[in-house]
Every structure is written in C-alpha cells, then in structure tokens.
Design a protein around this motif. Sequence first.
Motif: not given
Ligand code: ASP
Length: 420
Positions: A37-38, A43, A122, A188, A202-205
């Motif tokens: 992820s980032a 993000t 990312e 993501f 969001r949170e797609g990783s």
């Molecule tokens: N960097 C993105 C987020 O914070 C994706 C992830 O971390 O899953 O939503």
Amino acid sequence: MQVFKFGGASVNSVERVKNVGDILKLYSHEKILVVISAMGKTTNALEKVANAFYEGKKEEALQLFQQVKQQHLNTAKFLLVTNAVACEEQLNNFFTEVEWLLHDKSVKDYDYYYDQVVCIGELLSTSIVSHYLNEIGIKNQWVDVRDIFRTDDNFRDAAINWEFTNSQIQNSIVPLFNDTNIVLTQGFIGATDENESTTLGREGSDYSAAVFANLLNAKNQTIWKDVPSVMSADPKQFPDATEIHELNYIEVIEMAYYGAQVIHPKTIKPLQNKNIPLYVKCFLDPSLSGTVIHNKSLKNLPPIIVIKENQAMIELSSKDFSFVEEKPIADLFHLFEKLKIKPNLTQNAAISMICVLDDRKDKIEKLALAASEFFDINVTKGLTLLTIRHYTRDIYDKLTAGRKMLLQQRTNETVQALLQ
Ligand code: ASP
Ligand code: MG
C-alpha cells in the motif's frame, strides 16, 4: 507461489520498511507476489491534494503535494545508498505525472482527478521498497500494476476486467518468476484501456492481493497487520478480547457485514472461489501464529462482538396503512439504492418500517426528504448498534445491562440490539 500484502502501517517509516525486508528474508526460498500500500497516511494526504485542485486552489494543491514529495524523498534518502539515484529518478517521474496535471484546469469529473492523483501513493511506496530490497540483496522485480490490472472507467470504484487482467498476469507476471523470487507491485490501483489510472475503492489493496492470488493459483495469501491476529472484539474497547486463530470465509463475511474492521468481503470472494487460505499475520512479530481463514466448518467459535457507534434510527410510517402492501417497501429500497445507503438493520411492522443507518448527515437528510413524500418520518440519533455472533445469555446481559434498548433482533447465531 504465495501472495503477501503489506498495508500502509507496515511501511510508514524507515524502520518499518527495513522490517519488511526482515520478514521477506524468512521466506527466501518462496516465490512471492508482494502487494504494498501507500506509506502511512499518504492516501489521505493525496486526497487533500485532489480536493484542493478540484476546488481551483492550484497553489494549495501544489503545496500539499510538495509535502508528500518531500516525505518520500526523505525516506528514500535514509534507506538507500547505491540505488539512491535510480530511485529518485523513478520518484521524480511520478511526481511529474501529478504536477503536470495539477497545472491544468479541471474539466472532467472529480473522481477522475482523484484517481490520477491518489494512485501515485502506491507507486511511490513500492518504488522505494523495491529499490531498498534490491540494495540489501533481496532480489525483486518491480511492476507497475496499471499495466496488469485493466478496469472499467468507474473512477474511485473501478471494476476489474478479469479476462484481460488474467491474460496480463499469465503473459507478463508469471514469466518474471523465472528470474526472481519476488515480484513487487501496488494494490488498490489499475488502469482503463485508455491508460487512465483508476482506483478500486479505499482499502482496496487486500482485494488486489486476492485477485492476484486467484489468478496465480497461489497456495495462500498473507495480510501483514499490526495486530497479533483477528480478535473477538476491538481490544481498545474490550481489554479481554481474545485472539481467534481459525475462521472460515463465511464467518469473516458475516463479521464484516455487521461492521467488524476485519477483512473486506470483496477480498474473500476471489480466495473462496479457489479455496485459497488467507493468513492474517503480525508484521511486528512474524513468529506469532496469527489467524488462518479457510473453508472449514468451525465449531465453538467464541462470542464475537461488534459495536457500531453513531447510528441513526429512522421510523417510517405510512399515513394510509399501505405498508401492508409491497409497493412502499420497494420504493424505500429503491431509495436506498439511489442514495447508496446500506441499512445496518431493518425491521418491518404492519404500518411502519424501521431502519438503522450510520449517521451520515448528508445521506440521512436526503433520505428523509425523499421518503417524506410517502411516509411520516421520525429520526433518533446518537445510538449504538451492538452485534454479538455466537452469543451467550451471559455476555448479552452484561453488554446491555443498564442501557435503554430500542430494538432487538435475534437469530440462532446472531443477536443485535440498538441501544441508547
Ligand atoms: N492506500 C489505499 C488506502 O489507504 C489502499 C489500501 O491501503 O488498501 O485506502
Ligand atoms: Mg490499509
């Protein structure tokens, strides 16, 4: 083949990036597709850049972006010696991609610009980590996942084109493993067939990693987190929450549905389809066993507690008793769909219906306004929704004692109570 996913918290400092290297050393004989992820809160920071740009505040956008740049350049500087120049050059190319856009005028939708800016997080983190790992002898191949994950152009919530993505993975990713044990890429993000960047929500990783696991027929996927395992409740609220070392796909989907911050249901499906176990492990101490999530049916799960604060209860009653027919209920659910509202609980009676929602002011107002055409409406705010899976009488009594209860729903497995 295994798939690892490292989230933002696992790469949010120089020490944490080094820690990723330490973990990968433990698996030096494995072929691993690594999704990262980032870094930290990047993000969120990039969202602010996109917002400022879209509001026409170009200078502010550039200034906010400057902070993101500096953080990444600093991290790279502390981590790298021999690869420092190559990494900086790669980072600069990504910076230019964004700055070029920030100098433009916005003529397209917000969501489009959001994705073009936010996807850089990312790309930056994976570039740095990849250069660092190569420098310390953990040979890996960095890949821009936008060349692999083809999506539609539903920006900010893009859907993957599985067929195209699969052929890219077979033709471009699989052969890389002939020369390296580690292929390192982003979660993501993806791209349309016109090469516009997209994000998957969001949170797609975790989901990206699951797509890789599915299409690579991985033997397992591991999500590295800062907790020892999945817990039976949020340990911040319940100090005697227990670790759960084994779960199945359905249980995780249920937990997420009721609001547990575990793993997104979207992530489970690609794994479940191919029966790929998902491990949740602790990046702070990889020797801990963590949690395995798979397809076995499980007995004796402990009570699992999920608390959702900040709930609003909306009571809708019909003036003319028409709730006994299907039409008003259908109308209401169409409204939910239109406003993208997911009720956390609903209950029907003869002339009324109750729904419990997250108290998002904009959505509640829109819903109340639209529904007031057909119904009398009464809204109560500031409520708590308690859900207990595998409940016992004792724990239920304990958690509801002394609280005013507005609503209760019970099945064999689950009890929910709306508390004031
Ligand atoms: N960097 C993105 C987020 O914070 C994706 C992830 O971390 O899953 O939503
Ligand atoms: Mg995350």
